[in-house]
Write a protein that holds these residues in place. Structure first.
Motif, PDB file in Angstrom:
ATOM      1  N   GLN A 211       5.893   2.515  -2.614  1.00 21.33           N
ATOM      2  CA  GLN A 211       4.796   1.978  -1.815  1.00 21.33           C
ATOM      3  C   GLN A 211       4.611   2.793  -0.539  1.00 21.33           C
ATOM      4  O   GLN A 211       3.475   3.102  -0.143  1.00 21.33           O
ATOM      5  CB  GLN A 211       5.072   0.510  -1.471  1.00 21.33           C
ATOM      6  CG  GLN A 211       3.988  -0.157  -0.642  1.00 21.33           C
ATOM      7  CD  GLN A 211       2.669  -0.252  -1.389  1.00 21.33           C
ATOM      8  OE1 GLN A 211       2.644  -0.571  -2.578  1.00 21.33           O
ATOM      9  NE2 GLN A 211       1.566   0.037  -0.691  1.00 21.33           N
ATOM     10  N   GLU A 212       5.721   3.142   0.120  1.00 17.51           N
ATOM     11  CA  GLU A 212       5.633   3.942   1.343  1.00 17.51           C
ATOM     12  C   GLU A 212       5.019   5.312   1.065  1.00 17.51           C
ATOM     13  O   GLU A 212       4.198   5.808   1.853  1.00 17.51           O
ATOM     14  CB  GLU A 212       7.026   4.109   1.952  1.00 17.51           C
ATOM     15  CG  GLU A 212       7.604   2.824   2.522  1.00 17.51           C
ATOM     16  CD  GLU A 212       8.989   3.034   3.118  1.00 17.51           C
ATOM     17  OE1 GLU A 212       9.436   4.189   3.158  1.00 17.51           O
ATOM     18  OE2 GLU A 212       9.613   2.037   3.525  1.00 17.51           O
ATOM     19  N   LEU A 213       5.405   5.919  -0.047  1.00 19.34           N
ATOM     20  CA  LEU A 213       4.847   7.219  -0.397  1.00 19.34           C
ATOM     21  C   LEU A 213       3.353   7.109  -0.684  1.00 19.34           C
ATOM     22  O   LEU A 213       2.563   7.980  -0.286  1.00 19.34           O
ATOM     23  CB  LEU A 213       5.577   7.788  -1.618  1.00 19.34           C
ATOM     24  CG  LEU A 213       7.042   8.193  -1.395  1.00 19.34           C
ATOM     25  CD1 LEU A 213       7.693   8.568  -2.712  1.00 19.34           C
ATOM     26  CD2 LEU A 213       7.134   9.344  -0.411  1.00 19.34           C
ATOM     27  N   ALA A 214       2.960   6.055  -1.368  1.00 21.43           N
ATOM     28  CA  ALA A 214       1.539   5.865  -1.683  1.00 21.43           C
ATOM     29  C   ALA A 214       0.719   5.727  -0.408  1.00 21.43           C
ATOM     30  O   ALA A 214      -0.377   6.294  -0.288  1.00 21.43           O
ATOM     31  CB  ALA A 214       1.377   4.628  -2.565  1.00 21.43           C
ATOM     32  N   GLU A 215       1.244   4.988   0.578  1.00 23.66           N
ATOM     33  CA  GLU A 215       0.534   4.820   1.838  1.00 23.66           C
ATOM     34  C   GLU A 215       0.477   6.133   2.609  1.00 23.66           C
ATOM     35  O   GLU A 215      -0.525   6.434   3.271  1.00 23.66           O
ATOM     36  CB  GLU A 215       1.212   3.738   2.670  1.00 23.66           C
ATOM     37  CG  GLU A 215       1.111   2.348   2.046  1.00 23.66           C
ATOM     38  CD  GLU A 215       1.912   1.309   2.816  1.00 23.66           C
ATOM     39  OE1 GLU A 215       2.586   1.707   3.805  1.00 23.66           O
ATOM     40  OE2 GLU A 215       1.875   0.114   2.445  1.00 23.66           O
ATOM     41  N   THR A 216       1.539   6.922   2.528  1.00 29.96           N
ATOM     42  CA  THR A 216       1.571   8.201   3.234  1.00 29.96           C
ATOM     43  C   THR A 216       0.501   9.150   2.711  1.00 29.96           C
ATOM     44  O   THR A 216      -0.201   9.811   3.484  1.00 29.96           O
ATOM     45  CB  THR A 216       2.960   8.861   3.098  1.00 29.96           C
ATOM     46  OG1 THR A 216       3.946   8.008   3.672  1.00 29.96           O
ATOM     47  CG2 THR A 216       2.994  10.220   3.791  1.00 29.96           C
ATOM     48  N   PHE A 217       0.367   9.223   1.396  1.00 28.12           N
ATOM     49  CA  PHE A 217      -0.561  10.166   0.792  1.00 28.12           C
ATOM     50  C   PHE A 217      -1.917   9.519   0.451  1.00 28.12           C
ATOM     51  O   PHE A 217      -2.792  10.176  -0.102  1.00 28.12           O
ATOM     52  CB  PHE A 217       0.056  10.777  -0.473  1.00 28.12           C
ATOM     53  CG  PHE A 217       1.201  11.700  -0.179  1.00 28.12           C
ATOM     54  CD1 PHE A 217       0.967  13.018   0.200  1.00 28.12           C
ATOM     55  CD2 PHE A 217       2.513  11.258  -0.257  1.00 28.12           C
ATOM     56  CE1 PHE A 217       2.017  13.873   0.481  1.00 28.12           C
ATOM     57  CE2 PHE A 217       3.574  12.108   0.020  1.00 28.12           C
ATOM     58  CZ  PHE A 217       3.326  13.430   0.404  1.00 28.12           C
ATOM     59  N   GLU A 218      -2.062   8.212   0.786  1.00 28.51           N
ATOM     60  CA  GLU A 218      -3.313   7.489   0.566  1.00 28.51           C
ATOM     61  C   GLU A 218      -3.753   7.568  -0.896  1.00 28.51           C
ATOM     62  O   GLU A 218      -4.892   7.946  -1.225  1.00 28.51           O
ATOM     63  CB  GLU A 218      -4.406   8.027   1.489  1.00 28.51           C
ATOM     64  CG  GLU A 218      -4.081   7.856   2.964  1.00 28.51           C
ATOM     65  CD  GLU A 218      -5.184   8.370   3.876  1.00 28.51           C
ATOM     66  OE1 GLU A 218      -6.111   9.025   3.349  1.00 28.51           O
ATOM     67  OE2 GLU A 218      -5.124   8.122   5.089  1.00 28.51           O
ATOM     68  N   VAL A 219      -2.819   7.249  -1.779  1.00 28.02           N
ATOM     69  CA  VAL A 219      -3.111   7.229  -3.216  1.00 28.02           C
ATOM     70  C   VAL A 219      -2.605   5.909  -3.786  1.00 28.02           C
ATOM     71  O   VAL A 219      -1.919   5.135  -3.117  1.00 28.02           O
ATOM     72  CB  VAL A 219      -2.430   8.409  -3.951  1.00 28.02           C
ATOM     73  CG1 VAL A 219      -2.974   9.745  -3.452  1.00 28.02           C
ATOM     74  CG2 VAL A 219      -0.916   8.344  -3.779  1.00 28.02           C
TER      75      VAL A 219
END
Length: 231
Positions: free
Chosen positions: A28-36
């Protein structure tokens, strides 16, 4: 840290990143970081984030008051394998004089400015008098170098001074290395002996059967009689 389609991740790195993304909340954190979307997060994106975090931690570890880090080089991202033949290390500017120097995570000392008060580096001690000593504790002999306080600590731990030579710091240090090399086959395993705390890791300890003559490695009179004034 930016990777693209040309980046080829080896199988071990891909497996590591997959394990990382299985941790709660990481995807989830990675998705928010890369906006995907969460399901769109890839191992490459996880590697980029881990690499950036590693570099930030590395910079923090080298940060020192009075120094400004300007560059760091790491081989083997994101885990930072510090292979000296591949990595150029970390470089910083000494704010007081503007000199750019390579630093480690130990307390840096500018090679241009005078040594700071209380410095324990070889450069600060160059030319200062020092003792090459041989002390005995029960059936063990400990050789080493240090000032009067170092010898005093051994005496208070119950040791007897067998030999004590005095000389310039740089010569005494070289002599200690020569003693260790000459008697490396006689060094004891510290795990098998009870030693006073002043013997440290026990890396310069032999049994009393070893024939160590400090005068073979450092010229000058034996001043062990002065040790009585250290107690």
């Amino acid at each position: 840290m930016c990777l693209d389609a040309r980046t080829a991740l080896d199988a071990d790195t891909v497996a590591d990143m997959k394990r990382l993304m299985r941790r709660p909340g990481v995807r989830q954190e990675l998705a928010e970081t890369f906006e995907v979307e969460v399901q769109s997060v890839t191992e490459t994106e996880a590697l980029m984030v881990e690499s950036v975090l590693f570099l930030a931690d590395l910079e923090d570890a080298h940060a020192r008051p009075g120094w400004t880090i300007i560059a760091t080089d790491v081989w083997g991202m994101p885990w930072g394998y510090r292979d000296p033949s591949r990595s150029h290390g970390t470089w910083a500017t000494h704010d007081a004089c503007g000199t750019v120097q390579k630093i480690t995570m130990a307390r840096p000392e500018c090679r241009v400015c005078p040594p700071q008060p209380g410095s324990r580096t070889h450069r600060a001690k160059f030319g200062q008098p020092q003792y090459l000593y041989l002390v005995q504790y029960e059936n063990l002999l400990k050789f080493g170098h240090g000032d009067a306080n170092r010898v005093r600590a051994h005496l208070r731990a119950g040791c007897e001074v067998i030999s004590l030579l005095r000389g310039p710091f740089e010569r005494v240090v070289k002599a200690e290395v020569a003693v260790r090399q000459a008697h490396r086959d006689q060094l004891v395993d510290p795990r098998l002996w009870t030693m006073p705390v002043t013997f440290g890791a026990g890396s310069e300890v032999v049994t009393v059967e070893a024939d160590i003559r400090l005068s073979d490695y450092l010229s000058g009179p034996d001043v062990k009689d002065v040790a009585a004034s250290f107690a």
